[in-house]
Design a protein around this motif. Structure first.
Motif, short mmCIF file in Angstrom:
data_model
loop_
_atom_site.label_atom_id
_atom_site.label_comp_id
_atom_site.label_asym_id
_atom_site.label_seq_id
_atom_site.Cartn_x
_atom_site.Cartn_y
_atom_site.Cartn_z
N MET A 2 0.85 -1.16 0.00
CA MET A 2 0.00 0.00 0.00
C MET A 2 0.90 1.23 0.00
N ILE A 3 0.67 2.10 -0.94
CA ILE A 3 1.42 3.35 -1.03
C ILE A 3 0.44 4.50 -0.84
N VAL A 4 0.73 5.35 0.12
CA VAL A 4 -0.07 6.53 0.38
C VAL A 4 0.76 7.75 0.00
N THR A 5 0.19 8.60 -0.85
CA THR A 5 0.95 9.75 -1.33
C THR A 5 0.10 11.01 -1.37
N PRO A 6 0.69 12.14 -1.03
CA PRO A 6 0.01 13.41 -1.27
C PRO A 6 0.16 13.78 -2.75
N GLU A 7 -0.66 14.70 -3.18
CA GLU A 7 -0.50 15.24 -4.52
C GLU A 7 0.13 16.62 -4.40
N TYR A 8 1.28 16.79 -5.03
CA TYR A 8 1.97 18.07 -5.07
C TYR A 8 2.17 18.46 -6.53
N ASN A 9 1.70 19.61 -6.91
CA ASN A 9 1.90 20.12 -8.27
C ASN A 9 1.53 19.09 -9.33
N HIS A 10 0.39 18.45 -9.16
CA HIS A 10 -0.17 17.50 -10.12
C HIS A 10 0.61 16.19 -10.20
N SER A 11 1.39 15.85 -9.18
CA SER A 11 2.16 14.62 -9.20
C SER A 11 2.43 14.17 -7.77
N PHE A 12 3.24 13.14 -7.64
CA PHE A 12 3.65 12.64 -6.33
C PHE A 12 4.99 13.30 -5.96
#
Length: 111
Positions: free
Chosen positions: A1-11
Motif C-alpha cells: 500500500m502506497i499513500v501519497t500526497p498530490e503536489y503540483n499534479h504529481s507525487f
C-alpha cells in the motif's frame, strides 16, 4: 500500500527516491494506491502508475482518493472520511490481496 500526497499534479520526489532505492525488492509485487490533496488527488496516482510498472510492481485498478476539504475536518486537522471511502477501501484491499496472492507464485512462494 502506497499513500501519497498530490503536489503540483504529481507525487513528491521523496517518494520517487524511496521507490528507486529498493528497486529489486519491489519486483513482482502488488501495490494499492491511496492519494490525498486539496483538488484532484488522482493526478498523483496517475503519474505514479508508469513508475510502478517500470519497477515491475502491479498496481491494482481500485484506489482511494482523499480530499482535504471533505475527508478531513478543519482542513486536515482530523481525519473524517466520507461514507463512500469505506467501500472504496474494501475494494482496494480485496484487489490487493488477490493480486498479491497471484504474484507470490511468480516469486516462488506457494501462497
Amino acid at each position: 500500500m502506497i499513500v501519497t500526497p498530490e503536489y503540483n499534479h504529481s507525487f513528491p520526489g521523496t517518494l520517487k527516491n524511496a521507490l528507486d532505492r529498493v528497486y529489486a525488492e519491489w519486483n513482482d509485487k502488488a501495490a494499492g494506491l491511496v492519494s490525498y490533496g486539496v483538488d484532484g488527488r488522482v493526478r498523483a496516482v496517475e503519474a505514479l502508475r508508469p513508475v510502478l510498472g517500470a519497477l515491475q510492481l502491479a498496481d491494482v485498478s481500485a484506489q482511494v482518493t482523499l480530499n482535504l476539504r471533505t475527508d478531513f475536518a478543519d482542513f486536515g486537522a482530523s481525519f473524517t472520511p466520507g461514507e463512500h471511502q469505506g467501500p472504496a477501501l474494501a475494494t482496494l484491499l480485496d484487489q490487493l490481496v488477490s493480486w498479491s496472492s497471484a504474484l507470490a507464485r511468480t516469486r516462488g512462494n506457494p501462497s
